[in-house]
Each structure stands twice: as C-alpha cells, then as structure tokens.
Design an enzyme around this catalytic site. Structure first.
Site, PDB file in Angstrom:
ATOM      1  N   LYS A  46       1.791 -12.301   7.793  1.00  0.00           N
ATOM      2  CA  LYS A  46       0.651 -11.584   7.226  1.00  0.00           C
ATOM      3  C   LYS A  46       0.146 -12.452   6.085  1.00  0.00           C
ATOM      4  O   LYS A  46       0.791 -12.594   5.056  1.00  0.00           O
ATOM      5  CB  LYS A  46       1.060 -10.206   6.718  1.00  0.00           C
ATOM      6  CG  LYS A  46      -0.077  -9.458   6.022  1.00  0.00           C
ATOM      7  CD  LYS A  46       0.394  -8.138   5.409  1.00  0.00           C
ATOM      8  CE  LYS A  46      -0.733  -7.457   4.646  1.00  0.00           C
ATOM      9  NZ  LYS A  46      -0.283  -6.193   3.997  1.00  0.00           N
ATOM     10  N   TYR A  55       5.247 -12.284   4.782  1.00  0.00           N
ATOM     11  CA  TYR A  55       4.129 -11.652   4.073  1.00  0.00           C
ATOM     12  C   TYR A  55       3.820 -12.472   2.829  1.00  0.00           C
ATOM     13  O   TYR A  55       4.620 -12.534   1.900  1.00  0.00           O
ATOM     14  CB  TYR A  55       4.502 -10.213   3.726  1.00  0.00           C
ATOM     15  CG  TYR A  55       3.479  -9.397   2.967  1.00  0.00           C
ATOM     16  CD1 TYR A  55       2.153  -9.799   2.829  1.00  0.00           C
ATOM     17  CD2 TYR A  55       3.843  -8.181   2.388  1.00  0.00           C
ATOM     18  CE1 TYR A  55       1.234  -9.030   2.139  1.00  0.00           C
ATOM     19  CE2 TYR A  55       2.937  -7.395   1.699  1.00  0.00           C
ATOM     20  CZ  TYR A  55       1.635  -7.824   1.573  1.00  0.00           C
ATOM     21  OH  TYR A  55       0.723  -7.051   0.877  1.00  0.00           O
ATOM     22  N   ILE A  90      -3.520  -6.374   9.039  1.00  0.00           N
ATOM     23  CA  ILE A  90      -2.786  -5.254   8.454  1.00  0.00           C
ATOM     24  C   ILE A  90      -3.684  -4.733   7.353  1.00  0.00           C
ATOM     25  O   ILE A  90      -3.868  -5.381   6.323  1.00  0.00           O
ATOM     26  CB  ILE A  90      -1.397  -5.686   7.954  1.00  0.00           C
ATOM     27  CG1 ILE A  90      -0.543  -6.123   9.157  1.00  0.00           C
ATOM     28  CG2 ILE A  90      -0.717  -4.543   7.203  1.00  0.00           C
ATOM     29  CD1 ILE A  90       0.841  -6.636   8.798  1.00  0.00           C
ATOM     30  N   THR A  95       0.822  -1.210   0.000  1.00  0.00           N
ATOM     31  CA  THR A  95       0.000   0.000   0.000  1.00  0.00           C
ATOM     32  C   THR A  95       0.854   1.258   0.000  1.00  0.00           C
ATOM     33  O   THR A  95       0.430   2.305  -0.492  1.00  0.00           O
ATOM     34  CB  THR A  95      -0.947  -0.006   1.215  1.00  0.00           C
ATOM     35  OG1 THR A  95      -1.634  -1.259   1.272  1.00  0.00           O
ATOM     36  CG2 THR A  95      -1.970   1.114   1.142  1.00  0.00           C
TER      37      THR A  95
END
Length: 294
Positions: A161, A133, A203, A45
């Site tokens: 994540k 991640y 998240i 992001t």
C-alpha cells in the site's frame, strides 16, 4: 488477490469511547451491499494507535464474525517494535483473515536495512500474506523502492500500500518487482492515476461513505474505461481532499455519522472533534459529490 476498492474501515465507538458493535455491523453490511472488494480492519483510519492490543484483536475478530465470509478481511498488524508486530500477526494466523497490512515502524525511524530486517522477520514468522504499508507522512520513515524490491522476494510479501501520493513511485517499484506483486494506492486523490499507471486498486478512506462510487470508479479504471472512471472521480475529488483537511479519521468519522452510517463520531485523545470550518467544507464537497443515498 486484491483488486479494486478496498475500504480502510473506521472503528465506530459510542460516546464513552467503547467499540460500537451495531455501527460496525451497519458499516460491514453497507460494504457488502455495495461490492467493496475487501475491508482493512484497524489500519490508520481504524485508529490503531489509540487502541490497546486487546481491543485491536477484539475489533478484527468481531469484524470477521460480522462479515461472516461475505467480504475478505485484511487485518492491520503493524507496530514499531518488530516483536510486537510478529506477535500481533501470529494472533490472526487461524482467524480467517485473508492478509495482514503491516505499516513501517513509526517514530523510531529505522534505516532501509532496519526496515528490511523488520519485514523479513515478520515474513519468516508467519505464513499469512503480508501487504507492506508505506505512509511516511505518518510514520517518519520512507520504504524506498529498492527495499520494496528486496522484500518482494519473500513469497508471503504479496504487495504494498503506497500512500506517499507520489505517482513516480509506481514506475520505480514496477521496474523492480515481479508482475504479480500488488501495487495498491493509499491516497484517494491520486488513486485513479495510480491505477492508470499500473496499480491494482486503492485502500480508500473515501469508500467509508462512498462505497458504490469508489467500487464503480475502480472497476471502470481496471477495465480501461478511464472516461467513465474520471467522470466519477471528478465528482469525488473535493470529497477526497476535504477528508484530509484535518488528520484522518477526524473528518471521515464525522461525515459517517452525519449520513447515518454510525451513531457517534467519538474519537480518542489525542484526536479531537472536527472544527466547524472543516464541517462547512466537507458539506460543500458532499453536495458536489451527489452520492447514492444510504
């Protein structure tokens, strides 16, 4: 260590594409005020793929300075070259960050053994806590539960994540790892169900503009008050979904500008400005969500 709503922070830029310090400060203050549990600086992001390494480091360090220990900072330090990921991670060892978020290597599509060796090498070259991640829709490779279990044996690999949106993953991973291994959702639409199945938080992209609501939702869920959590989530669901009509962070940057959190929704190519049709859908979702005013 990390529980609840963690924001995957956008990286505000001015119209020339340079980092906007004043907007970044406003975003950080907004999350401190609304009790967001931590900030991820320069993840997907945050447009990590279109920032130079110097800019990447600059933004993380500026975020640390502006946060001034008021909120924990997690730095995105992933790369598709293991040596680069190690180098970037080591740059932050004495910076004051709480952990690193390390994405699976993108584009080159390593095997599960390659993924294991990649994260093993990072772990062995730093003392910083690492959060794996997994986002196969972006990277082209999938970190499977069996590989996560192998990696969880390293003391400084503290969690994952998990952004597949596949809720069966949490069951598979939980069976293979120790109880203190963090399971954090990376998918807003399924985050509440993820927590109910045993995850510790999310998240979140949505938290960029709905910090209070995401914090409350996660807090209720972690307390076992799923009725209240679902009441909030139902208001946010259209927003969760509309923020991914176009590739992230195109919609969230436009919306953050619209509600006055940042001055410009500038993106770097190959990301392009939001379509008018997407704006219309997001505006409807925003109205339905009935968010707290900024």
């Amino acid at each position: 260590m990390f529980k609840g709503s963690i924001v995957a922070l956008i990286t505000p830029m001015n119209e020339e594409g340079e980092i906007c310090h004043s907007s970044l400060k406003k975003l950080i203050d907004y999350h401190v005020l609304n009790k967001t549990k931590a900030i991820v600086s320069i993840g997907t992001t945050g447009e990590s793929a279109t920032l130079s390494q110097e800019e990447h480091i600059e933004v993380v360090m500026l975020t640390l300075k502006l946060a001034n220990k008021r909120i924990p900072i997690i730095a995105g330090t992933g790369a598709n070259a293991t040596t680069e990921a190690i180098s970037l991670t080591k740059r932050f060892e004495k910076s004051g960050i709480e952990a690193c978020l390390t994405v699976t290597p993108y584009y080159n599509k390593p095997t599960q053994e390659g993924l294991y060796q990649h994260f093993k090498a990072i772990s062995e070259n730093t003392k910083l806590p690492q959060i794996l991640y997994n986002v196969p829709s972006r990277t082209g490779c999938d970190l499977l539960p069996s590989t996560v279990a192998r990696l969880s044996e390293f003391k400084n690999i503290i969690g994952i994540k998990e952004a597949t949106g596949d809720l069966s993953r949490i069951h598979k991973i939980k069976k293979l790892v120790k109880d203190d291994f963090l399971l954090i959702s990376g998918d807003d639409p399924t985050a509440l169900d993820f927590i109910q199945l045993g995850g510790q938080g999310v998240i979140s992209v949505t938290a960029n503009i709905a910090a209070k609501e995401m914090t409350q939702m996660c807090s209720y869920a972690l307390e076992g008050n799923f009725k209240s959590a679902r009441s909030i989530n139902e208001r946010l669901m259209l927003l969760h979904e509309s923020l991914f009509i176009e590739p992230n962070p195109i919609p969230i940057k436009w919306l953050a500008k619209k509600i006055g959190l940042i001055k410009s929704d500038t993106l770097r190519l190959p990301m392009t400005p939001i379509l008018n049709s997407t704006r219309t859908q997001i505006e409807k979702a925003l109205q339905y969500a009935n968010l707290q005013k900024i």
